[in-house]
Motif scaffolding. Sequence first.
Motif, short mmCIF file in Angstrom:
data_model
loop_
_atom_site.label_atom_id
_atom_site.label_comp_id
_atom_site.label_asym_id
_atom_site.label_seq_id
_atom_site.Cartn_x
_atom_site.Cartn_y
_atom_site.Cartn_z
N LEU A 75 20.35 -7.14 17.43
CA LEU A 75 21.31 -7.99 17.21
C LEU A 75 21.98 -8.39 18.54
O LEU A 75 22.36 -9.49 18.71
CB LEU A 75 22.18 -7.59 15.95
N ILE A 76 22.45 -7.10 19.28
CA ILE A 76 22.94 -7.49 20.40
C ILE A 76 22.35 -8.17 21.61
O ILE A 76 22.67 -8.96 22.00
CB ILE A 76 23.36 -5.98 20.71
N LEU A 77 21.04 -7.65 21.20
CA LEU A 77 20.03 -8.38 22.46
C LEU A 77 19.55 -9.71 21.95
O LEU A 77 18.86 -10.26 22.87
CB LEU A 77 19.14 -7.54 22.69
N LYS A 78 19.85 -10.04 20.78
CA LYS A 78 19.29 -11.28 20.18
C LYS A 78 19.33 -12.61 21.16
O LYS A 78 18.54 -13.45 21.31
CB LYS A 78 19.84 -11.66 18.74
N ASN A 79 20.71 -12.87 21.88
CA ASN A 79 20.83 -13.95 22.62
C ASN A 79 20.09 -13.90 23.91
O ASN A 79 20.24 -14.84 24.80
CB ASN A 79 22.14 -14.38 22.67
N ALA A 80 19.68 -12.67 24.35
CA ALA A 80 19.48 -12.68 25.68
C ALA A 80 18.16 -13.21 25.83
O ALA A 80 17.20 -13.11 25.22
CB ALA A 80 19.38 -10.97 26.28
N PRO A 81 18.43 -13.98 26.91
CA PRO A 81 16.98 -14.99 27.33
C PRO A 81 15.84 -14.02 27.66
O PRO A 81 14.43 -14.17 27.51
CB PRO A 81 17.26 -15.76 28.44
N SER A 82 16.03 -12.80 28.31
CA SER A 82 15.05 -12.00 28.53
C SER A 82 15.36 -10.36 28.45
O SER A 82 16.56 -10.22 28.49
CB SER A 82 14.75 -12.12 30.14
N LYS A 83 14.60 -9.83 27.77
CA LYS A 83 14.90 -8.27 27.58
C LYS A 83 13.70 -7.32 27.64
O LYS A 83 12.80 -7.76 27.62
CB LYS A 83 15.66 -8.18 26.12
N ASP A 84 13.96 -6.17 27.99
CA ASP A 84 12.99 -5.20 28.35
C ASP A 84 13.71 -3.84 28.15
O ASP A 84 14.78 -3.59 28.37
CB ASP A 84 12.51 -5.30 29.92
N ALA A 85 12.89 -2.88 27.50
CA ALA A 85 13.20 -1.47 27.21
C ALA A 85 14.70 -1.42 26.59
O ALA A 85 15.58 -0.46 27.16
CB ALA A 85 13.18 -0.64 28.62
N GLY A 86 14.96 -2.09 25.86
CA GLY A 86 16.19 -2.11 25.18
C GLY A 86 17.40 -2.36 25.92
O GLY A 86 18.50 -2.25 25.55
N CYS A 87 17.06 -3.31 26.83
CA CYS A 87 18.33 -3.88 27.83
C CYS A 87 17.86 -5.50 27.96
O CYS A 87 16.94 -5.82 27.85
CB CYS A 87 17.96 -3.23 29.13
N VAL A 88 18.97 -5.80 28.27
CA VAL A 88 19.15 -7.39 28.80
C VAL A 88 18.51 -7.09 30.28
O VAL A 88 18.79 -6.61 31.01
CB VAL A 88 20.58 -7.90 28.93
N SER A 89 17.60 -8.07 30.55
CA SER A 89 16.94 -8.15 31.82
C SER A 89 17.25 -9.29 32.55
O SER A 89 17.28 -10.34 32.15
CB SER A 89 15.37 -8.41 31.61
N VAL A 90 17.93 -8.91 33.83
CA VAL A 90 18.16 -9.92 34.80
C VAL A 90 17.50 -10.01 35.90
O VAL A 90 16.97 -9.02 36.16
CB VAL A 90 19.94 -10.02 34.67
N PRO A 91 17.46 -11.26 36.75
CA PRO A 91 16.98 -11.26 37.94
C PRO A 91 17.55 -10.01 38.85
O PRO A 91 18.71 -9.85 38.84
CB PRO A 91 17.32 -12.55 38.76
N LYS A 92 16.69 -9.37 39.89
CA LYS A 92 17.07 -8.10 40.67
C LYS A 92 18.38 -8.52 41.19
O LYS A 92 18.73 -9.46 41.96
CB LYS A 92 15.89 -8.23 41.64
N VAL A 93 19.20 -7.57 41.22
CA VAL A 93 20.56 -7.75 41.75
C VAL A 93 20.69 -6.87 42.83
O VAL A 93 20.04 -5.65 42.86
CB VAL A 93 21.67 -6.98 40.75
N VAL A 94 20.78 -7.34 44.28
CA VAL A 94 20.69 -6.57 45.53
C VAL A 94 22.28 -6.36 45.72
O VAL A 94 23.20 -7.01 45.84
CB VAL A 94 20.02 -7.51 46.58
N GLU A 95 22.34 -4.95 46.17
CA GLU A 95 23.70 -4.62 46.79
C GLU A 95 23.77 -4.84 48.34
O GLU A 95 23.00 -4.61 48.82
CB GLU A 95 23.81 -3.23 46.38
#
Lengths: 95, 477
Positions: A75-95
């Motif tokens: 339910l929590i991830l339902k709105n996420a456009p992309s998900k993977d391994a139980g997580c919301v997946s987002v474009p790579k964040v560079v520090e």
Amino acid sequence: MSISKDEVKHIANLSKLNLTDEELEKYTNELSDIVDMANELSNIDVEGVKPTAHILDIQNVFREDIQQPSYDRELILKNAPSKDAGCVSVPKVVE
Amino acid sequence: MKDYEVIIGLEVHAELSTNTKMYCNCSTEFGADPNTHCCPICTGMPGVLPVLNKKVVEYATKAGLATNCEISRFSKQDRKNYFYPDLPKAYQTSQYDLPLCIGGHLDINVNGEQKRIGITRIHIEEDAGKLIHDAYTGDTLVDMNRCAVPLIEIVSEPDIRSADEAVAYMQTLKSILEYLDVCDCKMQEGSLRCDVNLSVRPRGQKEFGTRTETKNLNSFKAIHNSIEFEIKRQIEEVENGGKIYQETRRWDDAKGIGYAMRTKEDAHDYRYFPEPDLAPIVLSEEYIQNLKDNLPEMPHIKKERYMKDFDLPEYDADILTSSIKTAKFFEEANDICNNPKAVSNWIMGDFTRMLNEKEIEIDESKVTAQNLAELISLIDKGTISSKIAKQVFEDMFETGENAKDIVEKKGLVQMSDEGAIKEIVQKVVDANPQSIADYKAGKDRAIGFLVGQIMKETKGKANPQIVNKLLLEIINK
Ligand SMILES: [Zn+2]
């Protein structure tokens, strides 16, 4: 103009917006009008008036520290456009 | 090279050990499956209404009182713009101009000298989630379990002058938070961590140099080493005519190097704005007084009491009270065996060494306070020698069995029967005529050799006082 083009550019940048030259012109005018309007408030005499921390006259709205079940992960991830391994997946964040 | 002065201020983040998150009823437990401790409130869904956890105010107030802060009778929460995927709301709820606690201080001890470090403020705020790098897809995965776990941020004055002082300050703070029981202080899990603000200036110069901020240090070693690194880097830069940039830095603990983060300058344009969903916090005199009256005994007070009540040296008292777990263990064991110095010696000696080797804390050990007390009683009663006790303790540490059982099972009871010991002494004396001759020629060392032989014969079980007495009797005859 009570707000400069550079300031609008900066705000747009912080908001991740790309503005065209015409839009920049337009928003600089509009935002200046808004700031001018807000500035009129400083003409009001507030001598003796306490600063407002909240628009409602309330304080100390608390809850007890008692745990309750969380939501199903699906339910929590339902709105996420992309998900993977139980997580919301987002474009790579560079520090 | 000029003489430089180092200016350090610490921002310490401590996760509060509440059951639930700051604004919702989700669990704060560490290590759960990703995104299983989440709800619409802590994942920043539109239209939700956060409600502040009462315990957060209580715990933060306690921390303020224990660090000599003034507690605000009126404080409020604000939103801080923060555009990063680990905080889905795109702002962090924090406190800006009216924090909960203001203007305190902590006394630290560095190399035997006491120093006072000012505390600017303590405010409450929410933690962010965790980002995991997905090596397979190259994407970043967001785990929101830690989103909105409550934190206090403790901001020090720029009063710290060295890596050692910074570590001492952090240790003192950790011990206070543990005593208050408001934070579990597990640095390896990130529940206690700090940012280091650091600048250097030639001694005598009035203005501060440009400062850098090294983020998210979560061990004493990392704090110490990153500070040493940054001091050296800044001084070298200045000496070489370079410029220090105000920047955010990271510390790579494995490589032992710090580096500047590649962030845009405007990432720090926080533009705080009012938090309309949360009401102001107004604390009464009674509320504050009640928390003040019920604060537990703080480490430095306990230390003095140990020195007075138990007649312990300052060194011992300092170590025993630096962690509430150690202090509790000490008190419990001493209540049973009533031999404070012995309990202290055990804790500070072999026990601590073994705990460190295993990288566990005293309350995670198989040895209970009662076990240790019983072991000490066995020595005090003369049932076992202190030498054998060390061996018994190793077993206790490995197996968790009690001392008495181990002593009985392994037949380690001390030999105090003079008749039996005398036989062995006589045997050793007869077998070593050269040593007797040496002794008679004035070589006292020969005695040590003979005692060693006797102990060997008895597998260390002979009562050493009796051995000494009998040995001298026999050879002086
Ligand atoms: Zn939640």
